[in-house]
Design a protein around this motif. Structure first.
Motif, PDB file in Angstrom:
ATOM      1  N   PRO A  67      52.600  15.365  17.498  1.00 43.00           N
ATOM      2  CA  PRO A  67      51.799  16.047  16.474  1.00 43.00           C
ATOM      3  C   PRO A  67      50.361  16.319  16.883  1.00 43.00           C
ATOM      4  CG  PRO A  67      53.100  14.281  15.505  1.00 43.00           C
ATOM      5  CD  PRO A  67      53.243  14.143  16.988  1.00 43.00           C
ATOM      6  N   VAL A  76      55.549  24.800  15.222  1.00 48.54           N
ATOM      7  CA  VAL A  76      55.728  25.082  13.792  1.00 48.54           C
ATOM      8  C   VAL A  76      55.868  26.584  13.566  1.00 48.54           C
ATOM      9  CG1 VAL A  76      54.581  24.991  11.549  1.00 48.54           C
ATOM     10  CG2 VAL A  76      54.540  22.979  13.040  1.00 48.54           C
ATOM     11  N   ALA A  86      62.080  24.157   7.205  1.00 47.36           N
ATOM     12  CA  ALA A  86      61.176  23.008   7.320  1.00 47.36           C
ATOM     13  C   ALA A  86      61.153  22.528   8.760  1.00 47.36           C
ATOM     14  CB  ALA A  86      61.606  21.867   6.394  1.00 47.36           C
ATOM     15  N   VAL A  87      60.044  21.902   9.132  1.00 52.74           N
ATOM     16  CA  VAL A  87      59.889  21.295  10.457  1.00 52.74           C
ATOM     17  C   VAL A  87      59.529  19.833  10.250  1.00 52.74           C
ATOM     18  CG1 VAL A  87      58.591  21.292  12.626  1.00 52.74           C
ATOM     19  CG2 VAL A  87      59.139  23.449  11.502  1.00 52.74           C
ATOM     20  N   GLU A  94      49.947  13.168   5.876  1.00 56.54           N
ATOM     21  CA  GLU A  94      49.082  14.325   6.088  1.00 56.54           C
ATOM     22  C   GLU A  94      47.845  13.954   6.895  1.00 56.54           C
ATOM     23  OE1 GLU A  94      46.945  17.845   3.419  1.00 56.54           O
ATOM     24  OE2 GLU A  94      48.194  16.310   2.497  1.00 56.54           O
ATOM     25  N   VAL A 101      47.827  21.986  12.757  1.00 55.88           N
ATOM     26  CA  VAL A 101      49.249  21.938  12.412  1.00 55.88           C
ATOM     27  C   VAL A 101      49.446  22.307  10.944  1.00 55.88           C
ATOM     28  CG1 VAL A 101      51.287  20.461  12.263  1.00 55.88           C
ATOM     29  CG2 VAL A 101      49.711  20.212  14.183  1.00 55.88           C
ATOM     30  N   ALA A 105      51.510  25.636   9.327  1.00 58.75           N
ATOM     31  CA  ALA A 105      52.585  25.554   8.341  1.00 58.75           C
ATOM     32  C   ALA A 105      52.259  26.396   7.110  1.00 58.75           C
ATOM     33  CB  ALA A 105      52.812  24.095   7.950  1.00 58.75           C
ATOM     34  N   LEU A 112      56.499  21.325   5.911  1.00 60.86           N
ATOM     35  CA  LEU A 112      56.149  20.390   6.978  1.00 60.86           C
ATOM     36  C   LEU A 112      56.428  18.972   6.498  1.00 60.86           C
ATOM     37  CD1 LEU A 112      54.915  20.342   9.835  1.00 60.86           C
ATOM     38  CD2 LEU A 112      52.676  20.050   8.767  1.00 60.86           C
ATOM     39  N   THR A 114      57.105  14.674   7.918  1.00 62.60           N
ATOM     40  CA  THR A 114      56.976  13.716   9.007  1.00 62.60           C
ATOM     41  C   THR A 114      58.048  12.653   8.855  1.00 62.60           C
ATOM     42  OG1 THR A 114      55.347  12.444   7.738  1.00 62.60           O
ATOM     43  CG2 THR A 114      54.510  14.038   9.346  1.00 62.60           C
TER      44      THR A 114
END
Length: 563
Positions: A67, A76, A86-87, A94, A101, A105, A112, A114
């Motif tokens: 990231p 992205v 979505a990725v 956040e 990044v 998005a 986005l 994680t």
């Protein structure tokens, strides 16, 4: 929860919102969703930079992207260009993602997410597969509606009523995942299976010999097994997700006859059970990984200790001790099974024990509700006895650290347990020459090495290891004639180093040191003379002897726990 366009051939889907709602373990964290959470998800893929294929309505796992690097925003945007919904990036929330990044998005309109630090990419794949499988089931019949309202337990009860049978759902390890109510008239096999939580080993062996298991795992149809003496009529069907077998569903006609449509009901029930078995498997593997991550963080002093204790379900005021079992670096099935068996023994010793397995080491955090410090040493003794009884298993050494008053202080117990294991290894290595000498005299004095200990058993060796660890960086940086001698001789085979060690261990007694090495005293005198003549090292000087002693201990002692 999920849906499909009726009659138009569109595959079942889940929305992003529903995938996240299906995530009971907190594997994914939503950072932002510029297009909302009600966008359709048709699948999940591993992101590939050079692959030209589209990502239409798929969640993309950016497994190879860090990231914080410049490649993350490009990844992205590229996923969005190919149609991803979505990725998923590894990391925290956040705050852990760069603004570049987040901007990528928002501008591209892709959601986005994680992945939790403790989770693996396989967990994310399994999560989305489970949510999509729920969409494939639909909700048009009573079986699907019943499962949606209560999961496998309710599904088993409804199927039992429709089939006029007792129902058991098992995973591929023959463990009972769900079952319908068991009457007093149920056959003995069902009763023992339900009570034991798994199919008895003798029954599994019988099914394997008869060929039924092979037929079950290779067939997509319902298999019929006629009644046989005390064994009632049974139906069984494999539960599959695509080509993968997840488990099986059994229907037993306890004290009656199966309904005429029982095979059809069972076949449909096996389809409905798929997402719930996927979720069950995910919950088990994710739970283990989350606890291992929390235990690792607690013992290494990483992250928030209170959060780790909550994940480990530990009371904040219970005393704890850490026990470490470390095997020799061997490979093969016996080596792998050894730590697995020790982990089972630790949990059998105390159900609240928490284990962390890594490569060649097993770490056990043992709560001590009675505050008895001897309990940790007792577990170490049990693990040592079990390891010694396992055929073909590598040598395993077990150390028990001093108990901590609370789990928050377990890191000190862990550090001490690691040092105790190193002390056992060091003592065993130093005893080898003596045993060889005894062997040359017909074996007198040979004894089995001690392979478990607590702080009181090897306290002086642990103290020496702490000193050696503290001075090792200084020693490796500054060098000198003793350093050069040790390095040179070890590269040539270590003859002088072994001779010096025996001489110093014998407090300068030439005859005793020679016996230790199985040498003539004159041979040993010649070697020590070479040390003086070649390297200028005067063993008559007390400071020199101290430096040589430390140098030899540093050379023969591992420099710290390897992970």
């Amino acid at each position: 929860m999920t849906g499909a366009a009726p009659g138009d051939g569109t595959p079942p889907f889940a929305t992003l919102r529903q995938v996240l709602a299906h995530d009971e373990d907190g594997i994914l964290h939503l950072v932002l969703a510029p297009s909302g959470q009600d966008t359709a998800v048709h699948g999940v893929v591993i992101g590939e930079e050079d692959a030209p294929r589209p990502y239409d309505c798929h969640i993309v796992l950016a497994t190879g992207v860090r990231p914080g690097t410049g490649a993350a925003p490009d990844a992205v945007r590229e996923a969005a260009r190919r149609g991803a919904v979505a990725v998923v990036l590894r990391g925290g929330g956040e705050d852990a993602l760069p603004d570049t990044v987040l901007t990528a998005a928002r501008e591209s309109g892709v959601a986005l997410l994680t992945r939790a630090e403790w989770a693996e990419w396989g967990d994310t794949l399994e999560l989305v597969r489970s949510a999509l499988a729920l969409g494939a089931v639909g909700s048009e019949d009573r079986l699907a509606q019943a499962a949606a309202g209560g999961g496998l337990a309710v599904l088993a009860s409804v199927v039992a009523r429709y089939c006029r049978a007792s129902i058991t759902v098992e995973d591929t390890q023959f463990r009972v995942v769900a079952h319908s109510a068991t009457s007093a008239d149920a056959d003995g096999l069902r009763q023992s299976t339900i009570l034991g939580g798994r199919v008895p080993d003798w029954r599994v062996a019988e099914l394997r010999r008869s060929g039924l298991l092979r037929a079950l795992w290779t067939s997509r149809d319902v298999i019929h097994r006629p009644a046989d003496r005390t064994d009632p009529e049974r139906l069984v069907v494999a539960i599959r997700s695509g080509g993968e077998v997840l488990g099986s569903m059994w229907a037993a006609a306890d004290g009656g006859q199966l309904s005429p449509d029982a095979p059809d009901v069972l076949r449909r029930a096996s389809e409905v059970a798929v997402p719930y078995l996927l979720q069950h498997r995910l919950r088990g593997s994710a739970g283990r990984r989350r606890q291992e991550h929390a235990l690792r963080g607690l013992l290494l002093g990483e992250g928030d200790r209170r959060s780790h204790m909550w994940s480990l379900e530990l009371a904040p005021d219970v005393p704890c001790a850490v026990v470490v079992a470390e095997r020799d670096r061997a490979v093969g099935p016996a080596a792998e099974r050894s730590l697995q068996a020790l982990a089972l023994q630790a949990v059998a010793h105390r159900a609240t024990a928490r284990v962390w397995r890594e490569n060649h080491r097993l770490t056990v955090l043992l709560p001590l509700p009675d505050g008895d410090p001897r309990d940790a040493l007792g577990l170490a003794r049990e693990l040592d006895s079990l390891a010694a009884a396992m055929p073909d298993a590598p040598a395993i050494r077990v150390g028990a650290g001093t108990p901590a008053d609370t789990p928050a202080g377990a890191a000190a117990s862990y550090e001490e347990a690691l040092l105790i294991v190193r002390a056992l290894r060091a003592r065993e290595a130093r005893a080898v020459p003596a045993d060889r000498a005894a062997a040359s005299d017909g074996g007198a004095g040979l004894r089995s090495p001690v392979r478990h200990a607590g702080p009181g058993d090897v306290g002086q060796t642990v103290a020496v290891l702490r000193v050696l660890d503290a001075i090792r960086p200084l020693w490796e940086r500054d060098g000198g004639p003793v350093h050069d001698m040790v390095a040179s001789d070890l590269a040539a085979g270590g003859e002088l180093v072994r001779s010096l060690r025996a001489y110093l261990d014998a407090a300068g007694d030439m005859s005793r040191a020679a016996r230790h090495l199985v040498l003539h005293p004159n041979t040993l005198r010649y070697r020590l003379r070479r040390v003086r003549e070649r390297f200028g090292i005067d063993l008559d000087d007390p400071d020199t002897r101290l430096v040589v002693t430390l140098a030899l201990r540093l050379a023969e002692t591992e420099g710290g726990p390897e992970t």
